[in-house]
Scaffold this motif. Structure first.
Motif, PDB file in Angstrom:
ATOM      1  N   ALA A 156      89.447  46.128   2.719  1.00  0.00           N
ATOM      2  CA  ALA A 156      88.169  46.675   2.237  1.00  0.00           C
ATOM      3  C   ALA A 156      87.286  47.095   3.411  1.00  0.00           C
ATOM      4  O   ALA A 156      86.663  48.161   3.384  1.00  0.00           O
ATOM      5  CB  ALA A 156      87.458  45.636   1.375  1.00  0.00           C
ATOM      6  N   ILE A 157      87.266  46.279   4.454  1.00  0.00           N
ATOM      7  CA  ILE A 157      86.440  46.620   5.623  1.00  0.00           C
ATOM      8  C   ILE A 157      86.948  47.912   6.255  1.00  0.00           C
ATOM      9  O   ILE A 157      86.177  48.760   6.692  1.00  0.00           O
ATOM     10  CB  ILE A 157      86.452  45.476   6.652  1.00  0.00           C
ATOM     11  CG1 ILE A 157      85.743  44.259   6.077  1.00  0.00           C
ATOM     12  CG2 ILE A 157      85.775  45.910   7.951  1.00  0.00           C
ATOM     13  CD1 ILE A 157      85.862  43.001   6.904  1.00  0.00           C
ATOM     14  N   GLU A 158      88.259  48.056   6.274  1.00  0.00           N
ATOM     15  CA  GLU A 158      88.827  49.257   6.875  1.00  0.00           C
ATOM     16  C   GLU A 158      88.267  50.502   6.193  1.00  0.00           C
ATOM     17  O   GLU A 158      87.897  51.469   6.841  1.00  0.00           O
ATOM     18  CB  GLU A 158      90.353  49.211   6.732  1.00  0.00           C
ATOM     19  CG  GLU A 158      91.088  50.047   7.771  1.00  0.00           C
ATOM     20  CD  GLU A 158      91.706  51.302   7.205  1.00  0.00           C
ATOM     21  OE1 GLU A 158      92.560  51.160   6.323  1.00  0.00           O
ATOM     22  OE2 GLU A 158      91.342  52.398   7.670  1.00  0.00           O
ATOM     23  N   LYS A 159      88.187  50.463   4.877  1.00  0.00           N
ATOM     24  CA  LYS A 159      87.775  51.662   4.140  1.00  0.00           C
ATOM     25  C   LYS A 159      86.264  51.900   4.151  1.00  0.00           C
ATOM     26  O   LYS A 159      85.802  53.007   3.915  1.00  0.00           O
ATOM     27  CB  LYS A 159      88.245  51.548   2.685  1.00  0.00           C
ATOM     28  CG  LYS A 159      89.751  51.648   2.577  1.00  0.00           C
ATOM     29  CD  LYS A 159      90.203  52.093   1.206  1.00  0.00           C
ATOM     30  CE  LYS A 159      91.678  51.802   1.022  1.00  0.00           C
ATOM     31  NZ  LYS A 159      91.917  50.309   0.876  1.00  0.00           N
ATOM     32  N   ALA A 160      85.524  50.866   4.449  1.00  0.00           N
ATOM     33  CA  ALA A 160      84.067  50.986   4.366  1.00  0.00           C
ATOM     34  C   ALA A 160      83.539  52.051   5.321  1.00  0.00           C
ATOM     35  O   ALA A 160      84.061  52.215   6.412  1.00  0.00           O
ATOM     36  CB  ALA A 160      83.421  49.643   4.698  1.00  0.00           C
ATOM     37  N   ALA A 175      75.977  56.302  15.972  1.00  0.00           N
ATOM     38  CA  ALA A 175      76.016  55.721  14.634  1.00  0.00           C
ATOM     39  C   ALA A 175      77.413  55.181  14.338  1.00  0.00           C
ATOM     40  O   ALA A 175      77.576  54.097  13.771  1.00  0.00           O
ATOM     41  CB  ALA A 175      75.613  56.769  13.605  1.00  0.00           C
ATOM     42  N   CYS A 176      78.429  55.941  14.748  1.00  0.00           N
ATOM     43  CA  CYS A 176      79.806  55.499  14.534  1.00  0.00           C
ATOM     44  C   CYS A 176      80.119  54.248  15.329  1.00  0.00           C
ATOM     45  O   CYS A 176      80.801  53.340  14.850  1.00  0.00           O
ATOM     46  CB  CYS A 176      80.775  56.592  14.948  1.00  0.00           C
ATOM     47  SG  CYS A 176      81.206  57.606  13.569  1.00  0.00           S
ATOM     48  N   ALA A 177      79.639  54.219  16.571  1.00  0.00           N
ATOM     49  CA  ALA A 177      79.889  53.057  17.416  1.00  0.00           C
ATOM     50  C   ALA A 177      79.275  51.821  16.770  1.00  0.00           C
ATOM     51  O   ALA A 177      79.877  50.748  16.750  1.00  0.00           O
ATOM     52  CB  ALA A 177      79.309  53.285  18.809  1.00  0.00           C
ATOM     53  N   TRP A 178      78.086  51.997  16.218  1.00  0.00           N
ATOM     54  CA  TRP A 178      77.414  50.892  15.546  1.00  0.00           C
ATOM     55  C   TRP A 178      78.225  50.422  14.347  1.00  0.00           C
ATOM     56  O   TRP A 178      78.416  49.228  14.117  1.00  0.00           O
ATOM     57  CB  TRP A 178      76.007  51.341  15.128  1.00  0.00           C
ATOM     58  CG  TRP A 178      75.175  50.280  14.484  1.00  0.00           C
ATOM     59  CD1 TRP A 178      74.637  50.301  13.249  1.00  0.00           C
ATOM     60  CD2 TRP A 178      74.771  49.031  15.068  1.00  0.00           C
ATOM     61  NE1 TRP A 178      73.933  49.154  13.005  1.00  0.00           N
ATOM     62  CE2 TRP A 178      74.007  48.346  14.110  1.00  0.00           C
ATOM     63  CE3 TRP A 178      75.016  48.412  16.307  1.00  0.00           C
ATOM     64  CZ2 TRP A 178      73.460  47.085  14.346  1.00  0.00           C
ATOM     65  CZ3 TRP A 178      74.464  47.151  16.540  1.00  0.00           C
ATOM     66  CH2 TRP A 178      73.702  46.511  15.574  1.00  0.00           C
ATOM     67  N   LEU A 179      78.737  51.389  13.599  1.00  0.00           N
ATOM     68  CA  LEU A 179      79.563  51.063  12.435  1.00  0.00           C
ATOM     69  C   LEU A 179      80.805  50.272  12.876  1.00  0.00           C
ATOM     70  O   LEU A 179      81.164  49.256  12.270  1.00  0.00           O
ATOM     71  CB  LEU A 179      79.981  52.363  11.734  1.00  0.00           C
ATOM     72  CG  LEU A 179      80.702  52.210  10.405  1.00  0.00           C
ATOM     73  CD1 LEU A 179      79.751  51.675   9.340  1.00  0.00           C
ATOM     74  CD2 LEU A 179      81.287  53.545   9.949  1.00  0.00           C
ATOM     75  N   ALA A 180      81.430  50.734  13.954  1.00  0.00           N
ATOM     76  CA  ALA A 180      82.639  50.066  14.456  1.00  0.00           C
ATOM     77  C   ALA A 180      82.320  48.628  14.841  1.00  0.00           C
ATOM     78  O   ALA A 180      83.068  47.699  14.531  1.00  0.00           O
ATOM     79  CB  ALA A 180      83.200  50.831  15.655  1.00  0.00           C
ATOM     80  N   TRP A 181      81.203  48.452  15.512  1.00  0.00           N
ATOM     81  CA  TRP A 181      80.803  47.108  15.935  1.00  0.00           C
ATOM     82  C   TRP A 181      80.564  46.204  14.739  1.00  0.00           C
ATOM     83  O   TRP A 181      80.991  45.052  14.702  1.00  0.00           O
ATOM     84  CB  TRP A 181      79.558  47.221  16.821  1.00  0.00           C
ATOM     85  CG  TRP A 181      78.944  45.921  17.224  1.00  0.00           C
ATOM     86  CD1 TRP A 181      77.740  45.441  16.840  1.00  0.00           C
ATOM     87  CD2 TRP A 181      79.520  44.926  18.085  1.00  0.00           C
ATOM     88  NE1 TRP A 181      77.508  44.214  17.407  1.00  0.00           N
ATOM     89  CE2 TRP A 181      78.578  43.864  18.169  1.00  0.00           C
ATOM     90  CE3 TRP A 181      80.732  44.809  18.778  1.00  0.00           C
ATOM     91  CZ2 TRP A 181      78.813  42.713  18.927  1.00  0.00           C
ATOM     92  CZ3 TRP A 181      80.960  43.659  19.539  1.00  0.00           C
ATOM     93  CH2 TRP A 181      80.010  42.643  19.613  1.00  0.00           C
ATOM     94  N   GLN A 182      79.911  46.764  13.702  1.00  0.00           N
ATOM     95  CA  GLN A 182      79.676  45.989  12.487  1.00  0.00           C
ATOM     96  C   GLN A 182      80.992  45.576  11.834  1.00  0.00           C
ATOM     97  O   GLN A 182      81.121  44.490  11.286  1.00  0.00           O
ATOM     98  CB  GLN A 182      78.830  46.788  11.488  1.00  0.00           C
ATOM     99  CG  GLN A 182      77.398  47.023  11.934  1.00  0.00           C
ATOM    100  CD  GLN A 182      76.643  45.715  12.115  1.00  0.00           C
ATOM    101  OE1 GLN A 182      76.848  44.765  11.371  1.00  0.00           O
ATOM    102  NE2 GLN A 182      75.790  45.649  13.127  1.00  0.00           N
ATOM    103  N   LYS A 183      81.959  46.474  11.891  1.00  0.00           N
ATOM    104  CA  LYS A 183      83.265  46.141  11.318  1.00  0.00           C
ATOM    105  C   LYS A 183      83.879  44.954  12.062  1.00  0.00           C
ATOM    106  O   LYS A 183      84.422  44.036  11.448  1.00  0.00           O
ATOM    107  CB  LYS A 183      84.203  47.348  11.394  1.00  0.00           C
ATOM    108  CG  LYS A 183      83.865  48.411  10.357  1.00  0.00           C
ATOM    109  CD  LYS A 183      84.950  49.459  10.256  1.00  0.00           C
ATOM    110  CE  LYS A 183      84.618  50.425   9.116  1.00  0.00           C
ATOM    111  NZ  LYS A 183      85.654  51.425   8.881  1.00  0.00           N
TER     112      LYS A 183
END
Ligand code: SF4
Ligand code: SF4
Lengths: 351, 368
Positions: B174-178, B132-140
């Motif tokens: 903002a993306i950093e904090k998301a 899930a985290c990897a997915w979040l990182a990719w989205q960022k």
């Protein structure tokens, strides 16, 4: 009239010239070699290259330019892979393209692509293609190829007998011209190699008291006397015994590969590192001199690795000499003298 | 483990998310500065490429902050980047005496088991959680690229100089904090809208310049001395062929399904350079060909001093430039390159492009 093929006396020339020459001559072509590197060639090279190019690449361009109006073809091979561990420096990979874009008014180029990683027969096929371009038949080409490989082997045998390239090449030339009888020629060569080996062993023995130096770097740096300001001569004059990577048999170099945690990506760089590991293993040298080209990409890595390895291996003294077109002879001599003096002192000896 | 990693543009935002997602403490190195470069240069071989020096400097700064593990990407030749961590690790340990672990991610192709082992050792949380985290990182990463891409389009048109850059950096923050994919999507939409709101000169036809070259110097504004922004402020529309997501696809298994754009570039390069020469050498040639065909006004090639593939590309560039009639400016960057010098050269180049465009327009019978 025979087709004239120009060969630039630079870069891979030092590793392969006898083979190339044999191949082309067997096909009935005339081989024209560019002269020894000189001031004019270097200047032509500088004129024809981007400023960021390393000196060997500049010199190569100069040699190509010097052949331009003398031959029908210039042989500028694209040497990609010589073993399965690495490719050559990218500048070898793009060499024909760089030449085409940079040197004006050159004749046709012969640019076969050599990559052993494409399969065992890839190099033969590349040579056959060249032969076809030059109008040779299949059998003639195959014969030329076989003979060229044999000569290459002789050449390497002579180098591992601690002969320097120019000397080995002229011996091979003499041999090629001398006898007509192939069988006798063969035995003649074999005995030459044997005697070279014997005398090399003898010299090593008799020079036992000498300082022994590993002089490493790419063949086109070590053996181009103009580029390196007569380095080998100076070292001989200083009474040292010289060992270069080409003096280590290919098999013995390959055997050192396992000591590299990760292979370098460039063929000649691996050879340099492996040769040094071999010298260390055999306890053959008192010091290491590394010859590098100004702004050479691969050497930035090799040089640091050698420095760290010399340190690790009982703090073997290490001298790195960086050369470019402005390097002066006097400066080189001073540094070599200081280095050998230090080694003599370290040994507790006098000169 | 206190993990640190190299900087490259805004990639740290995604990498931080990923490493924290594995359950580790992250020591975020300060963004590269003059000091970073000085430190790195001091302990690097003189002719190491600029990225090597900046990275080594970054590691030293992170070690000062208490990091004990470095993760970085490896890569296979034929270029030096694949050997960076080998040598940097030895310099840090053998020469400088640091007790530091260096973990190198090789591209999984051919190293699949090794990569799996490294990940298994590193991941301290449940695997689904990590994914899930990897997915979040990719989205960022995708979001960062989207905002950046838009900023290139808007910047030359802005009426108030600096407006675009300001909004871009707010967006990045903002993306950093998301911390959810949903949030990232909202932020992206909000900021794309904000870009739209920036007052623009809609009549203005900006020059179009492609920026190509070695990936690290293209992506890291500190080492390219803000080339993209500088050009934007000169009223030039910059098209960059390389974005963060390219770097990921090149360094992971996604590489196996080569990105289409890259394949096209390689094909376009063939008449001039049929051989892969490591790094982005061949792509640089190909992209120049493609920019010429797309009617761009010029190309800026960025390369670190001593960069092997880009030197090969640079030697071939004059032929490409002449045959396809596209001006190319090559900037070789090293630790002595100054921002003012770069700006001057860019200005001269942009002037030349303007004159060329007017000349071409007149030749076509249009008034300039
Ligand atoms: S290895 Fe170094 S010296 Fe040789 S061609 Fe490449 S950059 Fe030049
Ligand atoms: S592409 Fe250039 S900068 Fe990158 S590793 Fe190779 S030489 Fe260095």
């Amino acid at each position: 009239m025979a087709i004239r093929i120009g060969i630039p006396r630079a870069l891979a020339y030092y590793s392969f010239y006898p083979q190339w020459k044999t191949f082309f001559e067997e096909l009935g072509a005339e081989v024209v070699l560019s002269p020894l590197t000189n001031k004019h060639i270097v200047n032509e090279g500088i004129r024809n290259t981007v400023t960021d190019a390393c000196i060997p690449i500049k010199v190569y361009h100069g040699h190509v330019a010097s052949l331009a109006d003398k031959v029908d073809y210039i042989f500028v091979p694209r040497i990609v892979g010589l073993d399965h561990d690495a490719t050559l420096c990218p500048k070898f990979l793009g060499l024909p393209d760089m030449i085409k874009s940079s040197v004006k008014g050159i004749p046709l180029l012969l640019t076969p692509r050599f990559d052993v990683r494409d399969g065992r027969f890839a190099p033969v096929k590349a040579w056959m293609k060249v032969a076809k371009m030059l109008g040779a038949g299949y059998h003639q080409a195959l014969r030329a190829y076989r003979k060229s490989i044999k000569v290459k082997q002789y050449y390497e045998d002579l180098l591992t007998s601690r002969m320097l390239p120019e000397e080995a090449m002229s011996l091979l030339d003499k041999w090629a011209a001398s006898l007509k009888d192939e069988q006798k020629k063969l035995s003649d060569m074999k005995s030459s190699i044997a005697s070279a080996r014997a005398s090399s062993a003898q010299t090593l023995e008799s020079q036992n008291g000498n300082i022994r130096l590993a002089v490493v770097g790419y063949p086109y740096m070590i053996y181009d006397e103009f580029v390196n300001c007569g380095l080998l001569d100076t070292l001989k004059r200083l009474g040292t015994t010289i060992l270069t990577p080409e003096m280590v048999p290919a098999k013995a170099r390959q055997a050192q590969a396992k000591k590299q945690p990760k292979y370098l990506f460039w063929y000649y760089s691996n050879q340099v590192i492996r040769a040094v590991y071999y010298f260390f293993q055999e306890n053959m040298v008192d010091g290491v001199i590394h010859l590098t080209a100004f702004a050479c990409g691969p050497d930035a890595m090799v040089d640091k690795l050698l420095e760290l390895d010399c340190q690790k291996h009982g703090r073997i003294p290490y001298l790195s000499l960086c050369l470019d077109e402005h390097t002066g002879r006097a400066g080189i001599i001073t540094r070599l003298e200081a280095f050998t003096d230090m080694l003599v002192r370290k040994r507790g000896g006098k000169r | 483990m206190k993990i640190t990693f190299p900087h490259m543009g805004t990639s740290w935002i995604a990498i931080k998310t990923l490493v924290e997602g594995m359950g580790h403490e992250v020591v975020l190195p300060p963004p590269p500065t003059k000091r970073t470069l000085d430190l790195g240069t001091k302990y690097s071989p003189e002719f190491a490429c600029l990225p090597f020096k900046v990275l080594l400097g970054t590691y030293l700064e992170a070690l000062e902050l208490g990091a004990d593990t470095i993760i970085s990407s490896g890569g296979v030749g034929p270029c030096r980047a694949g050997y960076y961590t080998q040598l940097q690790g030895r310099i840090l340990r053998e020469q400088l005496g640091y007790d530091v672990r260096v973990i190198t991610f090789e591209p999984p192709r051919g190293h699949l088991i090794e990569t799996y082992r490294i990940i298994r050792d590193l991941v301290k949380v449940s695997f689904p959680k990590f994914l899930a985290c990897a997915w979040l990182a990719w989205q960022k990463l995708l979001a960062l690229d989207a905002l950046e891409r838009e900023s290139h389009r808007v910047r030359p048109l802005e009426l108030e100089k600096g407006a675009t850059s300001r909004i871009l950096s707010q967006g990045i923050a903002a993306i950093e904090k998301a911390d959810s994919v949903r949030e990232i999507k909202n932020i992206t939409a909000t900021f794309l809208e904000k870009f739209k709101q920036i007052p623009k000169d809609s009549e203005y036809q900006p020059l179009k310049v492609g920026v190509i070259g070695e990936i690290y110097v293209v992506l890291e504004p500190f080492v390219n001395l803000d080339v993209v922004e500088t050009l934007g402020h000169m009223g030039v529309y910059v098209d960059r062929s390389i974005f963060l997501t390219n770097w990921v696809t090149e360094n992971t298994f996604l590489d196996t399904f080569r990105v289409e754009a890259e394949r096209n570039a390689k094909k376009a390069a063939r008449p001039y350079l049929p051989e892969l020469v490591g790094g982005h050498g061949q792509t640089s040639i190909g992209e120049t060909v493609l920019y010429a065909k797309r009617g761009f006004d010029g190309v800026v090639q960025l390369a670190p001093f001593t960069c092997i593939p880009e030197i090969v590309a640079k030697s071939i560039m004059p032929r490409v430039s002449k045959e396809l009639d596209i001006p190319v400016l090559t900037l070789m960057l090293d630790e002595q390159t100054g921002k003012a010098g770069i700006a001057t050269r860019l200005e001269a180049f942009v002037d030349l492009l303007r004159m060329r465009r007017n000349r071409l327009a007149i030749a076509r019978g249009e008034t300039a």
